[in-house]
Write an enzyme that holds these catalytic residues in place. Structure first.
Site, PDB file in Angstrom:
ATOM      1  CG  LEU A  23      -1.896  -1.148   1.364  1.00  0.00           C
ATOM      2  CD1 LEU A  23      -2.572  -1.102   2.731  1.00  0.00           C
ATOM      3  CD2 LEU A  23      -2.917  -1.103   0.245  1.00  0.00           C
ATOM      4  CD  GLU A  70       5.407   1.323  15.391  1.00  0.00           C
ATOM      5  OE1 GLU A  70       6.025   1.726  16.383  1.00  0.00           O
ATOM      6  OE2 GLU A  70       5.265   2.002  14.360  1.00  0.00           O
ATOM      7  NE  ARG A 137      -4.261   2.519   6.125  1.00  0.00           N
ATOM      8  CZ  ARG A 137      -3.089   1.974   5.810  1.00  0.00           C
ATOM      9  NH1 ARG A 137      -2.409   1.310   6.720  1.00  0.00           N
ATOM     10  NH2 ARG A 137      -2.600   2.104   4.587  1.00  0.00           N
ATOM     11  CG  HIS A 168       0.280   5.059  10.773  1.00  0.00           C
ATOM     12  ND1 HIS A 168       1.022   4.147  10.061  1.00  0.00           N
ATOM     13  CD2 HIS A 168      -0.947   4.486  10.933  1.00  0.00           C
ATOM     14  CE1 HIS A 168       0.288   3.082   9.795  1.00  0.00           C
ATOM     15  NE2 HIS A 168      -0.910   3.261  10.322  1.00  0.00           N
ATOM     16  CG  LEU A 249       6.081   0.271  -0.024  1.00  0.00           C
ATOM     17  CD1 LEU A 249       6.463  -1.144   0.348  1.00  0.00           C
ATOM     18  CD2 LEU A 249       4.995   0.283  -1.087  1.00  0.00           C
ATOM     19  CB  CYS A 255       6.905   1.025   9.992  1.00  0.00           C
ATOM     20  SG  CYS A 255       6.334   2.721   9.810  1.00  0.00           S
TER      21      CYS A 255
END
Length: 264
Positions: A23, A70, A137, A168, A249, A255
């Site tokens: 993604l 993560e 998310r 995020h 990404l 992450c």
């Protein structure tokens, strides 16, 4: 010793060949698998250098984004919480991670609400509180369910907001020590870090905000000299790690691992 910056364990997962289908918010080209693997190996070696036990899980080709472990869990000293990712294609990654955490923790609980979505990239753990950023998310139901799960472990949760257009919460911030946060201006301007010392990321280097403090090192993505020099001037030991392929990404330093010290 700070449970939010010093760790005995980390879990990582090797990038899979399917990573080219990962993604991404903006398509800046497909990642080079061989280069990503080299960067990942350097990342793991740096974690090991600090004396931590690093569990390296095999690649999961069925899940292109599975290198970004993560997002699958929140790891606290008292136990682990299995997340429920907001991206439907990533739901299976959390289930894949669960048995590995159960092997290391006495208590593992799960986000189970059918309307709950939450990813680890939206969670910043400090000594004082667990900050959770609402985002595309992570929704209100996921935040509320997490609060109910970590409350009995003595952790206070505070809901904050991820800037519009930012994947995020931790895309734009990271914890450098118990009192110090590295942050972009667009995030710190919201006032979410009131009471903390904030070190600003240099203008134009917003991608450097996602670092990790892992024992005595700050791991940051290579290529952001102004922010690197600011962190060094603040007295931290910095290690730069190549991140060009993960960045395609929307991935960063945090992450790529779950970091924790489980209580006996």
């Amino acid at each position: 010793m700070s449970f939010s910056t010093h760790f005995s364990h980390a879990i990582t997962r090797r990038p899979a060949p399917s990573i080219i289908a990962g993604l991404r918010a903006v398509d800046t080209g497909s990642p080079d698998l061989a280069l990503m693997q080299a960067h990942h190996a350097a990342y793991v070696a740096t974690l090991q250098e600090t004396g931590a036990t690093v569990v390296e899980l095999p690649a999961l080709d069925a899940y292109p984004d599975s290198v970004f472990v993560e997002d699958t869990a929140l790891c606290l000293p008292e136990g682990a919480v299995i997340m429920r990712p907001g991206a439907p294609s990533r739901l299976g990654e959390a289930a894949e991670m669960a048995p590995h955490l159960r092997a290391l923790y006495g208590q593992v609980v799960e986000i189970t609400g059918k309307d709950s979505f939450i990813e680890g990239g939206d969670i910043l753990v400090t000594e004082r509180e667990v900050l959770v950023g609402r985002s595309a998310r992570t929704n209100a139901a996921g935040v509320a369910e997490l609060a109910r799960l970590v409350g009995p472990w003595g952790h206070k949760l505070r809901e904050v907001h991820t800037p519009p257009g930012v994947l995020h919460f931790k895309t734009d911030c990271s914890l450098l020590d118990v009192d110090t946060v590295l942050s972009t201006t667009r995030l710190s301007a919201s006032g979410c870090f009131e009471g903390y010392r904030v070190i600003p990321v240099a203008d134009g280097e917003e991608a450097a905000a996602n670092t990790i403090r892992f024992n005595d090192l700050v791991l940051m993505p290579a290529g952001f000299p102004k922010t690197r020099d600011t962190i060094l001037a603040a007295g931290f030991n910095v290690r730069e790690i190549g991140n060009s392929e993960c960045a395609k990404l929307d991935g960063g330093m945090s992450c790529l691992s779950l970091r924790f010290t489980p209580k006996p």
